[in-house]
Enzyme design. Structure first.
Site, PDB file in Angstrom:
ATOM      1  N   ASP A  67       0.809  -1.216   0.000  1.00  0.00           N
ATOM      2  CA  ASP A  67       0.000   0.000   0.000  1.00  0.00           C
ATOM      3  C   ASP A  67       0.847   1.273   0.000  1.00  0.00           C
ATOM      4  O   ASP A  67       2.070   1.221   0.187  1.00  0.00           O
ATOM      5  CB  ASP A  67      -0.969   0.011   1.202  1.00  0.00           C
ATOM      6  CG  ASP A  67      -0.300  -0.426   2.511  1.00  0.00           C
ATOM      7  OD1 ASP A  67       0.952  -0.454   2.567  1.00  0.00           O
ATOM      8  OD2 ASP A  67      -1.016  -0.716   3.465  1.00  0.00           O
ATOM      9  N   ASN A 136      -7.021  -2.621  14.741  1.00  0.00           N
ATOM     10  CA  ASN A 136      -8.440  -2.731  14.354  1.00  0.00           C
ATOM     11  C   ASN A 136      -8.694  -3.928  13.432  1.00  0.00           C
ATOM     12  O   ASN A 136      -9.774  -4.070  12.876  1.00  0.00           O
ATOM     13  CB  ASN A 136      -8.903  -1.432  13.672  1.00  0.00           C
ATOM     14  CG  ASN A 136      -8.185  -1.168  12.355  1.00  0.00           C
ATOM     15  OD1 ASN A 136      -7.336  -1.945  11.922  1.00  0.00           O
ATOM     16  ND2 ASN A 136      -8.523  -0.071  11.694  1.00  0.00           N
ATOM     17  N   HIS A 138      -7.085  -4.561  10.536  1.00  0.00           N
ATOM     18  CA  HIS A 138      -6.837  -4.354   9.115  1.00  0.00           C
ATOM     19  C   HIS A 138      -5.599  -5.129   8.647  1.00  0.00           C
ATOM     20  O   HIS A 138      -4.693  -5.396   9.421  1.00  0.00           O
ATOM     21  CB  HIS A 138      -6.771  -2.862   8.743  1.00  0.00           C
ATOM     22  CG  HIS A 138      -5.526  -2.133   9.134  1.00  0.00           C
ATOM     23  ND1 HIS A 138      -5.467  -0.757   9.223  1.00  0.00           N
ATOM     24  CD2 HIS A 138      -4.283  -2.548   9.466  1.00  0.00           C
ATOM     25  CE1 HIS A 138      -4.262  -0.391   9.578  1.00  0.00           C
ATOM     26  NE2 HIS A 138      -3.514  -1.452   9.738  1.00  0.00           N
ATOM     27  N   GLU A 143      -9.422  -1.688   5.722  1.00  0.00           N
ATOM     28  CA  GLU A 143      -9.947  -1.319   7.024  1.00  0.00           C
ATOM     29  C   GLU A 143     -11.202  -2.131   7.338  1.00  0.00           C
ATOM     30  O   GLU A 143     -11.770  -2.768   6.440  1.00  0.00           O
ATOM     31  CB  GLU A 143     -10.288   0.182   7.015  1.00  0.00           C
ATOM     32  CG  GLU A 143      -9.095   1.089   6.706  1.00  0.00           C
ATOM     33  CD  GLU A 143      -8.118   1.219   7.874  1.00  0.00           C
ATOM     34  OE1 GLU A 143      -8.022   0.310   8.705  1.00  0.00           O
ATOM     35  OE2 GLU A 143      -7.432   2.256   7.943  1.00  0.00           O
TER      36      GLU A 143
HETATM   37  P1  PGA Z   1       2.562  -1.477  12.795  1.00  0.00           P
HETATM   38  O1  PGA Z   1       1.398  -1.449  11.718  1.00  0.00           O
HETATM   39  O2  PGA Z   1       3.515  -2.533  12.328  1.00  0.00           O
HETATM   40  O3  PGA Z   1       3.176  -0.123  12.789  1.00  0.00           O
HETATM   41  O4  PGA Z   1       1.940  -1.848  14.107  1.00  0.00           O
HETATM   42  C1  PGA Z   1       0.905  -2.649  11.227  1.00  0.00           C
HETATM   43  C2  PGA Z   1      -0.302  -2.389  10.368  1.00  0.00           C
HETATM   44  O5  PGA Z   1      -1.037  -1.413  10.628  1.00  0.00           O
HETATM   45  O6  PGA Z   1      -0.542  -3.162   9.430  1.00  0.00           O
END
Ligand code: PGA
Length: 250
Positions: A67, A136, A138, A143
């Site tokens: 992404d 959350n 995702h 999302e």
């Molecule tokens: P993070 O993010 O590794 O910074 O916890 C992971 C994600 O949101 O996919």
């Protein structure tokens, strides 16, 4: 699904690096899916060490990132393109022609997303997709509420994600509202998945992903349906699992 629970972040990262390196040694022209965020930093550090000390060769590897923020150019320090070059690509011998990262400044986003899907297909599909997970639920920027069959597209970022991202930008107005992301369906088409999670704040997300019902409200839960999915997490991220022993198949 194979769940591997390691003692801490460093051991999680080393285990993940071993898996990636094994694939590269078995198939030097493999296609790797990379992710950004704080979770894979230890893995990338270990891959750099393996390249420098053990000659792990990335010259024939093709890469696709999950992404990128819309409206953030690749040279911006908070872009995912910048993240990948700073934290991995510039330290290894990857061929820039084989690197693919969604372009946040694409003029025609829909057309770009179709092109990205085509490129993945043309490369023969992704052999191993590395994934983080949001608190959350995702995966990439799919999302809560994302269609479980979705393809690469533009997504509005969740309030929680925007709040999590605040720390990276100097003022709230700068925090991106949209991203281009591989879809859940795109990710599921990968031949293997490697999801990493560490820390207490990922414990609920890991419990839902491994033991919860499959739901679009928690896109990571779809990983249960993949034929070859590995979850490597540390003890804190595994702390809410009801069946907790390392290396269990579910
Ligand atoms: P993070 O993010 O590794 O910074 O916890 C992971 C994600 O949101 O996919």
């Amino acid at each position: 699904m194979l769940v591997v629970i390691k003692k801490n972040y460093d051991e999680m990262s080393e285990e993940a690096a071993k898996m990636v390196a094994d694939l590269i040694r078995r198939k030097p022209n493999c296609v790797l899916g990379f992710s950004t965020g704080s979770t894979p930093l230890g893995l990338y550090k270990e891959l750099i060490r393996m390249h420098k000390e053990e000659g792990l060769d990335f010259s024939k590897v093709t890469t696709f990132n999950l992404d990128e923020y819309v409206g953030v150019p690749p040279e911006h320090p908070q872009s995912y393109a910048y993240f990948m070059w700073e934290n991995l690509f510039k330290h290894i011998n990857v061929d820039p022609r084989y690197v693919h990262i969604p372009h946040g400044m694409a003029q025609d986003i829909e057309e770009f997303c179709e092109w990205y899907e085509e490129r993945i297909k043309h490369a023969g599909g992704i052999d191993l997709q590395i994934l983080g997970i949001g608190a959350n639920g995702h995966i990439a920027f799919n999302e809560p509420g994302s269609s479980l069959g979705s393809r690469t597209r533009i997504k509005t970022l969740d309030e929680l994600t925007k709040r999590d991202n605040l720390r990276f930008f100097t003022n709230p107005e700068e925090v991106p509202k949209y991203a281009i992301t591989m879809g859940v369906g795109t990710i599921m088409d990968s031949k293997a998945l490697l999801l990493l999670a560490n820390g207490k704040n990922k414990a609920d997300a890991i419990k839902a992903t491994v033991e919860g019902p499959i739901t679009a409200l928690y896109p990571a839960t779809i990983v249960q349906m993949h034929r070859k999915a590995f979850i490597i997490c540390d003890e804190e991220a595994a702390s809410e699992l009801s069946r907790k022993y390392s290396g269990y198949l579910s």
